[in-house]
Design a protein around this motif. Structure first.
Motif, short mmCIF file in Angstrom:
data_model
loop_
_atom_site.label_atom_id
_atom_site.label_comp_id
_atom_site.label_asym_id
_atom_site.label_seq_id
_atom_site.Cartn_x
_atom_site.Cartn_y
_atom_site.Cartn_z
N LEU A 115 3.67 4.33 2.62
CA LEU A 115 4.11 3.15 3.37
C LEU A 115 4.51 2.00 2.44
O LEU A 115 5.50 1.32 2.67
N THR A 116 3.72 1.79 1.37
CA THR A 116 4.07 0.71 0.43
C THR A 116 5.36 1.04 -0.30
O THR A 116 6.17 0.14 -0.58
N SER A 117 5.59 2.32 -0.58
CA SER A 117 6.84 2.73 -1.24
C SER A 117 8.04 2.45 -0.35
O SER A 117 9.07 1.94 -0.82
N SER A 118 7.91 2.77 0.94
CA SER A 118 9.00 2.51 1.89
C SER A 118 9.29 1.01 1.98
O SER A 118 10.45 0.60 1.98
N ALA A 120 8.64 -1.27 -0.31
CA ALA A 120 9.19 -1.73 -1.58
C ALA A 120 10.70 -1.47 -1.65
O ALA A 120 11.47 -2.32 -2.11
N GLN A 121 11.11 -0.30 -1.17
CA GLN A 121 12.54 0.03 -1.17
C GLN A 121 13.31 -0.84 -0.18
O GLN A 121 14.40 -1.33 -0.48
N LEU A 122 12.71 -1.08 0.97
CA LEU A 122 13.36 -1.86 2.02
C LEU A 122 13.53 -3.33 1.62
O LEU A 122 14.59 -3.92 1.82
N HIS A 123 12.46 -3.91 1.03
CA HIS A 123 12.49 -5.34 0.70
C HIS A 123 12.74 -5.62 -0.79
O HIS A 123 12.69 -6.77 -1.22
N ASN A 124 12.97 -4.57 -1.56
CA ASN A 124 13.33 -4.71 -2.97
C ASN A 124 12.25 -5.43 -3.79
O ASN A 124 12.51 -6.44 -4.46
N PHE A 125 11.00 -4.92 -3.72
CA PHE A 125 9.96 -5.47 -4.59
C PHE A 125 9.27 -4.32 -5.34
O PHE A 125 9.40 -3.16 -4.97
N HIS A 126 8.55 -4.68 -6.39
CA HIS A 126 7.91 -3.68 -7.25
C HIS A 126 6.61 -3.18 -6.63
O HIS A 126 5.75 -3.97 -6.27
N ASP A 127 6.47 -1.87 -6.50
CA ASP A 127 5.26 -1.28 -5.94
C ASP A 127 4.37 -0.75 -7.06
O ASP A 127 4.83 -0.50 -8.18
N LYS A 128 3.09 -0.58 -6.76
CA LYS A 128 2.13 0.00 -7.71
C LYS A 128 2.12 1.52 -7.59
O LYS A 128 2.58 2.08 -6.59
N GLU A 129 1.56 2.16 -8.61
CA GLU A 129 1.40 3.62 -8.57
C GLU A 129 0.19 3.97 -7.70
O GLU A 129 -0.69 3.13 -7.45
N LEU A 130 0.12 5.23 -7.25
CA LEU A 130 -0.99 5.70 -6.43
C LEU A 130 -2.32 5.49 -7.16
O LEU A 130 -3.32 5.11 -6.56
N GLU A 131 -2.32 5.72 -8.48
CA GLU A 131 -3.55 5.58 -9.28
C GLU A 131 -4.12 4.16 -9.19
O GLU A 131 -5.33 3.97 -9.22
N TYR A 132 -3.22 3.17 -9.09
CA TYR A 132 -3.65 1.77 -8.97
C TYR A 132 -4.48 1.59 -7.70
O TYR A 132 -5.56 1.00 -7.72
N LEU A 214 1.52 3.70 11.50
CA LEU A 214 2.69 2.82 11.60
C LEU A 214 2.75 1.78 10.49
O LEU A 214 3.82 1.48 9.97
N SER A 215 1.61 1.21 10.15
CA SER A 215 1.60 0.15 9.12
C SER A 215 0.23 0.13 8.45
O SER A 215 -0.73 0.73 8.92
N SER A 216 0.16 -0.60 7.32
CA SER A 216 -1.08 -0.63 6.55
C SER A 216 -1.26 -1.99 5.87
O SER A 216 -0.33 -2.76 5.73
N ALA A 217 -2.49 -2.24 5.46
CA ALA A 217 -2.79 -3.49 4.75
C ALA A 217 -4.09 -3.34 3.98
O ALA A 217 -4.97 -2.56 4.35
N ILE A 218 -4.18 -4.08 2.85
CA ILE A 218 -5.45 -4.17 2.12
C ILE A 218 -6.07 -5.51 2.49
O ILE A 218 -5.43 -6.55 2.37
N ILE A 219 -7.31 -5.47 2.95
CA ILE A 219 -8.05 -6.70 3.25
C ILE A 219 -9.13 -6.87 2.19
O ILE A 219 -9.97 -5.98 2.01
#
Length: 221
Positions: A115-118, A120-132, A214-219
């Motif tokens: 979801l974060t990868s999608s 990042a591509q949509l809004h053109n920002f840098h995403d972290k790796e899965l390991e992060y 559908l969506s995700s977040a880190i709290i």
């Protein structure tokens, strides 16, 4: 700092002080403005102020804008009623669709990453790796939650079926000519629900499962 950066092969040093520069209310009126000379002092030390960008920056790692709401005196009910009308409507709609919030387990983090990868591509920002995210999950423990909003297609499908039945009963009860306009309105609603029902059936068929994230977040607490 400059000596340390050079010694370790650094090219550029960026500092983002954790200080409120301006505070706005919900109507975008300034309720507080920092009158300290921090920016002036740092410029004097050789730093260059890069301004305050708005929107997503590809390599921006600091959230320069934050929305904060004090919820200490709220209950679940009063918090919900404090939202804008659109927010309350969205909550009711989400409940009728069978959307639930739940914590992800460690072995489900690949779903979070997709979801974060999608995004990042949509809004053109840098995403972290899965390991992060895996390290984040381990180190923060109970001080952070990886939450997802998950739709249950079967609940949504049953909700639509019930709504169609209710509307059909209303049509059969509206026999007078005066209620013809109302019947037409009910028929249009039924057509709309049946279209959604068809889409849901197709989604279940395509996904080969009755639930999907559908969506995700880190709290972070």
């Amino acid at each position: 700092l400059k000596t340390y950066i050079k010694r370790n092969g650094g090219i550029q040093l960026e500092i983002s002080p954790n200080i409120d520069y301006k505070i706005y209310d919900n109507q975008y009126n300034v309720s507080y403005e920092n009158d300290s000379d921090l920016i002036y002092t740092m410029k004097k030390c050789g730093f260059r102020h890069q301004g305050f960008p708005v929107g997503y920056e590809k390599q921006q790692s600091i959230a320069l804008w934050q929305y904060v709401k004090n919820i200490s005196n709220f209950t679940d009910e009063s918090l919900t009623s404090s939202f804008e009308k659109d927010g309350i409507y969205s909550l009711k709609k989400a409940n009728s669709f069978g959307i639930k919030i739940r914590n992800l387990e460690y072995n489900e983090l690949d779903s979070f990453k997709s979801l974060t990868s999608s995004s990042a591509q949509l809004h053109n920002f840098h995403d972290k790796e899965l390991e992060y995210y895996q390290l984040f999950y381990k180190y923060f423990g109970e001080k952070a939650d990886f939450l997802v909003a998950e739709i249950d297609f079967s609940v949504y499908r049953n909700e639509l079926i019930e709504k169609i039945k209710e509307l059909e009963l209303k049509i059969s009860a509206s026999t007078s000519l005066k209620k013809e306009k109302k019947r037409k309105e009910y028929e249009n609603q039924i057509a709309s629900h049946k279209k959604r029902l068809s889409e849901i059936e197709q989604m279940i068929k395509d996904e080969k499962k009755e639930k999907t994230i559908l969506s995700s977040a880190i709290i972070i607490y």
